[in-house]
Design an enzyme around this catalytic site. Sequence first.
Site, PDB file in Angstrom:
ATOM      1  N   LYS A  39       7.794  -3.542 -18.658  1.00 20.67           N
ATOM      2  CA  LYS A  39       6.855  -4.682 -19.766  1.00 20.67           C
ATOM      3  C   LYS A  39       8.461  -4.563 -20.911  1.00 20.67           C
ATOM      4  O   LYS A  39       9.086  -5.608 -21.386  1.00 20.67           O
ATOM      5  CB  LYS A  39       6.143  -4.788 -21.132  1.00 20.67           C
ATOM      6  CG  LYS A  39       5.520  -5.901 -21.219  1.00 20.67           C
ATOM      7  CD  LYS A  39       4.097  -5.437 -21.727  1.00 20.67           C
ATOM      8  CE  LYS A  39       3.406  -5.843 -20.460  1.00 20.67           C
ATOM      9  NZ  LYS A  39       2.177  -5.611 -21.113  1.00 20.67           N
ATOM     10  N   ARG A 108       1.200  -3.123 -27.022  1.00 19.62           N
ATOM     11  CA  ARG A 108       1.029  -3.139 -25.965  1.00 19.62           C
ATOM     12  C   ARG A 108       1.064  -2.220 -24.960  1.00 19.62           C
ATOM     13  O   ARG A 108       2.723  -1.523 -25.234  1.00 19.62           O
ATOM     14  CB  ARG A 108       1.421  -4.305 -25.350  1.00 19.62           C
ATOM     15  CG  ARG A 108       1.458  -6.047 -25.920  1.00 19.62           C
ATOM     16  CD  ARG A 108       1.651  -6.828 -25.275  1.00 19.62           C
ATOM     17  NE  ARG A 108       0.852  -8.765 -25.712  1.00 19.62           N
ATOM     18  CZ  ARG A 108       0.469  -9.354 -24.997  1.00 19.62           C
ATOM     19  NH1 ARG A 108      -0.042  -8.898 -23.757  1.00 19.62           N
ATOM     20  NH2 ARG A 108       0.128  -9.996 -25.771  1.00 19.62           N
ATOM     21  N   GLY A 117      -4.423  -5.347 -16.440  1.00 19.48           N
ATOM     22  CA  GLY A 117      -5.840  -4.433 -17.229  1.00 19.48           C
ATOM     23  C   GLY A 117      -5.317  -2.839 -16.900  1.00 19.48           C
ATOM     24  O   GLY A 117      -7.184  -3.006 -17.475  1.00 19.48           O
ATOM     25  N   MET A 119      -4.226  -0.270 -19.141  1.00 17.08           N
ATOM     26  CA  MET A 119      -4.219   0.426 -20.058  1.00 17.08           C
ATOM     27  C   MET A 119      -4.219  -0.753 -21.676  1.00 17.08           C
ATOM     28  O   MET A 119      -5.216  -1.714 -21.236  1.00 17.08           O
ATOM     29  CB  MET A 119      -2.791   1.082 -20.136  1.00 17.08           C
ATOM     30  CG  MET A 119      -2.677   2.050 -19.488  1.00 17.08           C
ATOM     31  SD  MET A 119      -1.498   2.600 -19.269  1.00 17.08           S
ATOM     32  CE  MET A 119       0.475   1.293 -18.652  1.00 17.08           C
ATOM     33  N   ARG A 352       7.611 -10.409 -15.274  1.00 18.03           N
ATOM     34  CA  ARG A 352       7.442  -9.403 -14.074  1.00 18.03           C
ATOM     35  C   ARG A 352       7.788  -9.889 -12.416  1.00 18.03           C
ATOM     36  O   ARG A 352       7.400 -11.038 -12.582  1.00 18.03           O
ATOM     37  CB  ARG A 352       7.023  -8.693 -14.209  1.00 18.03           C
ATOM     38  CG  ARG A 352       4.926  -9.161 -14.423  1.00 18.03           C
ATOM     39  CD  ARG A 352       4.382  -8.203 -14.542  1.00 18.03           C
ATOM     40  NE  ARG A 352       2.921  -8.654 -14.257  1.00 18.03           N
ATOM     41  CZ  ARG A 352       1.243  -8.573 -14.970  1.00 18.03           C
ATOM     42  NH1 ARG A 352       1.688  -7.222 -15.453  1.00 18.03           N
ATOM     43  NH2 ARG A 352       0.343  -9.321 -14.446  1.00 18.03           N
ATOM     44  N   HIS A 468      -8.379 -11.604 -14.183  1.00 19.61           N
ATOM     45  CA  HIS A 468      -8.070  -9.791 -13.889  1.00 19.61           C
ATOM     46  C   HIS A 468      -8.590 -10.021 -12.723  1.00 19.61           C
ATOM     47  O   HIS A 468      -7.406  -9.209 -11.508  1.00 19.61           O
ATOM     48  CB  HIS A 468      -8.898  -9.084 -14.731  1.00 19.61           C
ATOM     49  CG  HIS A 468      -9.064  -7.630 -14.715  1.00 19.61           C
ATOM     50  ND1 HIS A 468      -9.929  -7.449 -13.409  1.00 19.61           N
ATOM     51  CD2 HIS A 468      -8.610  -7.277 -14.433  1.00 19.61           C
ATOM     52  CE1 HIS A 468     -10.148  -5.955 -13.361  1.00 19.61           C
ATOM     53  NE2 HIS A 468      -8.973  -5.790 -14.162  1.00 19.61           N
ATOM     54  N   SER A 799       8.190  16.673  20.857  1.00 20.50           N
ATOM     55  CA  SER A 799       7.032  15.489  19.887  1.00 20.50           C
ATOM     56  C   SER A 799       6.444  16.183  19.251  1.00 20.50           C
ATOM     57  O   SER A 799       5.529  17.077  19.578  1.00 20.50           O
ATOM     58  CB  SER A 799       6.458  15.286  20.916  1.00 20.50           C
ATOM     59  OG  SER A 799       5.376  13.650  20.237  1.00 20.50           O
ATOM     60  N   CYS A 867       3.479  12.059  17.589  1.00 19.05           N
ATOM     61  CA  CYS A 867       2.733  11.143  18.319  1.00 19.05           C
ATOM     62  C   CYS A 867       1.338  11.259  17.678  1.00 19.05           C
ATOM     63  O   CYS A 867       0.568  10.929  18.119  1.00 19.05           O
ATOM     64  CB  CYS A 867       2.405  11.813  20.085  1.00 19.05           C
ATOM     65  SG  CYS A 867       2.415  13.634  20.219  1.00 19.05           S
ATOM     66  N   TYR A 887      12.345   8.928  17.218  1.00 24.64           N
ATOM     67  CA  TYR A 887      10.929   8.055  17.846  1.00 24.64           C
ATOM     68  C   TYR A 887       9.809   8.460  17.082  1.00 24.64           C
ATOM     69  O   TYR A 887       9.441   9.200  16.929  1.00 24.64           O
ATOM     70  CB  TYR A 887      10.645   7.530  19.109  1.00 24.64           C
ATOM     71  CG  TYR A 887      10.140   8.328  19.695  1.00 24.64           C
ATOM     72  CD1 TYR A 887       9.022   8.837  19.852  1.00 24.64           C
ATOM     73  CD2 TYR A 887      10.537   9.632  20.913  1.00 24.64           C
ATOM     74  CE1 TYR A 887       8.219   9.565  20.479  1.00 24.64           C
ATOM     75  CE2 TYR A 887      10.609  11.179  21.503  1.00 24.64           C
ATOM     76  CZ  TYR A 887       8.660  11.062  20.832  1.00 24.64           C
ATOM     77  OH  TYR A 887       8.750  12.017  22.183  1.00 24.64           O
TER      78      TYR A 887
END
Length: 915
Positions: A39, A108, A117, A119, A352, A468, A799, A867, A887
Site C-alpha cells: 500500500k 492503515r 481485511g 489486519m 495495487r 470482503h 529417479s 516420480c 524431468y
Amino acid sequence: MSENKDLQVAEPATSVEGVKFVYDFTEGNKDLKDLLGGKGANLAEMTNLGLPVPPGFTITTEACKVYLDSGEEPAALRDEVSAHLDALERRMGKKLGQADDPLLVSVRSGAKFSMPGMMDTVLNIGLSDKSVQGLAVQAGDDRFAWDSYRRLIQMFGKTVLGVDGELFEDALEAAKTAKKVTVDTELEAADLKKLVTRFKRIVKTEAGREFPQDPREQMDLAIKAVFDSWNGDRAKLYRRQERIPHDLGTAVNVCSMVFGNLGPDSGTGVAFTRDPASGHQGVYGDYLQNAQGEDVVAGIRNTVPLAELEKIDKKSYDQLLQIMETLENHYKDLCDIEFTIERGQLWMLQTRVGKRTAGAAFRIATQLVDQGLIDETEALQRVTGAQLAQLMFPRFDEDAKVEKVGRGIAASPGAAVGKAVFDSYTAVKWSRSGEKVILVRRETNPDDLDGMIAAEGILTSRGGKTSHAAVVARGMGKTCVCGAEELEVDTKRRRMTVPGGHVVEEGDVISIDGSSGKVYLGEVPVVPSPVVEYFEGRMHAGADDADELVEAVHRIMAFADRKRRLRVRANADNAEDALRARRFGAQGIGLCRTEHMFLGDRRELVERLILADTETEREESLKQLLPLQKKDFVELFEAMDGLPVTIRLLDPPLHEFLPDITELSVRVALAEARKDSNENDLRLLQAVHRLHEQNPMLGLRGVRLGLVIPGLFTMQVRAIAEAAAERKNAKGDPRAEIMIPLVGTVQELEIVREEADEVIAEVQAATGVALKLSIGTMIELPRAALTAGQIAEAAEFFSFGTNDLTQTVWGFSRDDVEASFFTAYLEKGIFGVSPFETIDKDGVGSLVAAAAKAGRETRPDLKLGVCGEHGGDPESVHFFHEVGLDYVSCSPFRIPVARLEAGRAATQSQGSDHR
C-alpha cells in the site's frame, strides 16, 4: 484539502544506526514493497505520477519487525513520526485534532503482499469531544461530523482496545430501530450524537478506560495496534493459506483524511481496470454515495455499479477513467483502485495489482501480450499452476433439471455444492467431519476467514465484487456468489428464506455457481471443464466452438512449452492412463508401478509364488506370470511409442498380495469349527504370519525382494525385454528404462543389474533384435542420496522417489501422520505446508540436490528425474528446475500444471511479483 507541495521534513533528534523508519509518500516508489509494504509503495508511486493522493507518510516494515522482535517500538520512531507529522501539518495548514479546524488522519496496515481485511485500519483519528465541533463548523455539516466521530470510536474500540465489535453493531441497530429507519445514513446528527455517548460508555465498560481525547495518543495507539495485528489469528491463518512468509511484518500508512460521507456529492468506491472475474475490459467496480471506504468493503450497504457514477458525478467519473487507464498502462496489469470523492473532488486512496480469478488471469495475460504491454516471458509469470488446476475443475451441467432460487453477483467462479451453514465455527466443525459445506452469511468479515477456508464456497446476500467475501474468495480460488439480495439470510435462526417462501435450514444442500451467480436448491450435477476437454483433444483452440478461455490457456501453454527445460512425464500403470497422459502432453512415463499389474485376476498366481515350497513350484508360478507381464508392457510401449517408459520392478512387501490377516484368521477358525478346513487357507495363514512385519515399509520390499526371491526380478526384466523386442519387430520404437526400487547401497544394484544384463542378452540372442534398455534406480532412502556418487557407477539414471524419501527423512508414516497430527503442526506453524505436498527444501530437498550433484560428478550423462507426487506440485517443480533435474513425473491430471510451472521456472524473473 490543500494541494501536494514539496515536503521539508525536519531530521529527528535521534536515530538508530542511521536506519530510516518513516518515509513521506513523495519519497518512495512501487519497487520498495519490502520496505514500505504494497500500500505504501503504491501510494508513493501514484504521488510520483502526479495523481491526486492525500498527503501522508509510511512507517516501514523494518520498524514493525523491531517491534515484533523486541516488544518495543524503535527508540527513534516517535521522533521520526513527529517530524513527518509536523511537515504534514504545515502542508495542510492545520494541526492534528485541533479544536477549530482539525487535521484528521487514517492509520492503515500495508504488508508487502495484499492481505485484504486481515489486519487493522482506523479512520478519522484526531476527533475528540472538542474537535468534532470544529469539524462540524468547518464542513458546515453537523451530521457528517458526528457520523465520523462515531465511526472512530467504533473502529478504535474494536481494533485498538479489543472491544467486541458486535456491541457497537447492536447499539447502531438499536438506534436505527428507535428512529424507525433501515440504513445508517437516515440517522440525523442528534441521533449520532447520542450514539457517540453510547459508544463511549461501551468503551469505558469493556476496555476499562475512557476513549482517549488526545489525538496523538490515538495515533500512537493505532500504529501499535496495526503492528500487533500482523500476528493476529486471522492474519496468521491467511498467511498460512496463501503461503506468505511470517517474518515480513507490515508497514503502517498515516494518511490525511478525505471524506466520502459529506453528503450526496461525496462517496467512496472501488474500481478495477478490468473485470477481476472474467478479465474483460470495461468499467467494473462499486460506488457508494455518502459513505467511507470501509462501508464498501464490509458490504453493509449494497453499492451501485461504478458505471452509475457517470450519472451521479460525470466530472469525477471521467477523471477516474483517465486515471485507471494511466495506472494500467503504468503497472502493465489489472489494477485494483480505492477512491473517495469529497464534494466533487476525486482522491486516490490505494492501488495495487488486483486479485483475479483463474480464468481472468489467463485471459488478461494474453490480452496484455496482444496490447504490447508485456512479452511472453512476463505472461508466464502472471499465471500459476494452481490457477490452471482450478480451471480444470468440473462445472455445473446447464441442461440438468434444477431449481434455481436466486441470483447474485458472480464474484469468484466455480461449481460448489454443500450443506448450508451460517457461521464459521460450524463450517470448520462440519468440514473436519468430512462434510462439504457452503458458508452463507449476510456479509463476511475478516473473522470469517477460517470458515471461508473450510467451505466449498461462499454465498452472501449483501456486497458486490469488491466486498470482503469477493476479494478474499478470489484470492483463495474459492467459489463465491455475493449480493444475492432476494435471499433473506437469518444467521441467528440458522436459516435462509428464498423467493416463494421456501426456507433453507442449516444442513440443507445447496449449489452455487460462481461463474453465473446462480443459486440452486439441492445438488446440481457437474460436467467436465472445457479446459480439460481441450487437453484431452475434444475441443480445439481456434475452432468455432472454442471459447476465449480455452484459446488463452492454449497460448499460455504454448509459451510454457517453448520456454521450459524440464520435461514432464506421467505416473501411469496401464495403456489407458498412458494414452490419456499423452493427450495431456506427457513426454513419456516416469513411473510404471508393476505391482498394480499383479492385482485382480493375477492375485492367485502371486499367492502361488509366495506359497511355493520348491524351486519347481516357484518357477512354474513365474512362468505363468511372464506372458501376462509381457502383454502389459507391449500395450504400454504401443501407447507411448517413441517416448521413454520407466518401469519400476516390484516394490511393495509381499504381504500386500495376501489376504488380510484378521479376515483370514477368522475364515480359518470358522472352517476348523465346522471341521472342513481348507488346506490352501492354512498355508496362506502361515505365509501371512511368516511375512508379517511390524513396519513393512521398512522391511522386505523393493530390491530386497529381488535378492531374496530368486527369479522374481529376472522374470520382470525378461517380460520387458521380450515386449520391447516384439514392439521393435512391429516397427515400433520402444524406449524402456528399468528402475530398481529401494536401493540403499551400490552392491544391491550391481547384483540385480548383472542378472538383468544377462537376461537382456538372452532375449537379444533369441529374437535377433538389438535392445538398448537403460537400468537405473530410485533414490528414496537417505543412504542412497548420501552415497549417490557410488550408486551412479551402476546406474544410468536416478529417479527420486520423494514420497518415501520424505517418510524416511522425517521419520513419518504418511498413511498415519497426516490424519493424526499434521493439522496441529500446520496450525502451530511448524509446517507452512505438508512436506508430502510441497518438498521440504531444507531437509529432503538438500538430499536431492546433493545426490544429483554427486551422481553427475560420477556419471556426467546421468539422467535425473523425480516420480513422487511432488512432481506435480507447482512450488516443487521450481525447486527441481533449480537443482538441475531433467524431468518430473506426476499423475496424468497434473501434467498440464507441471508443464506450465516448468515454463514459469525457466523464465522466473527476480523482480516479478504477481501474488
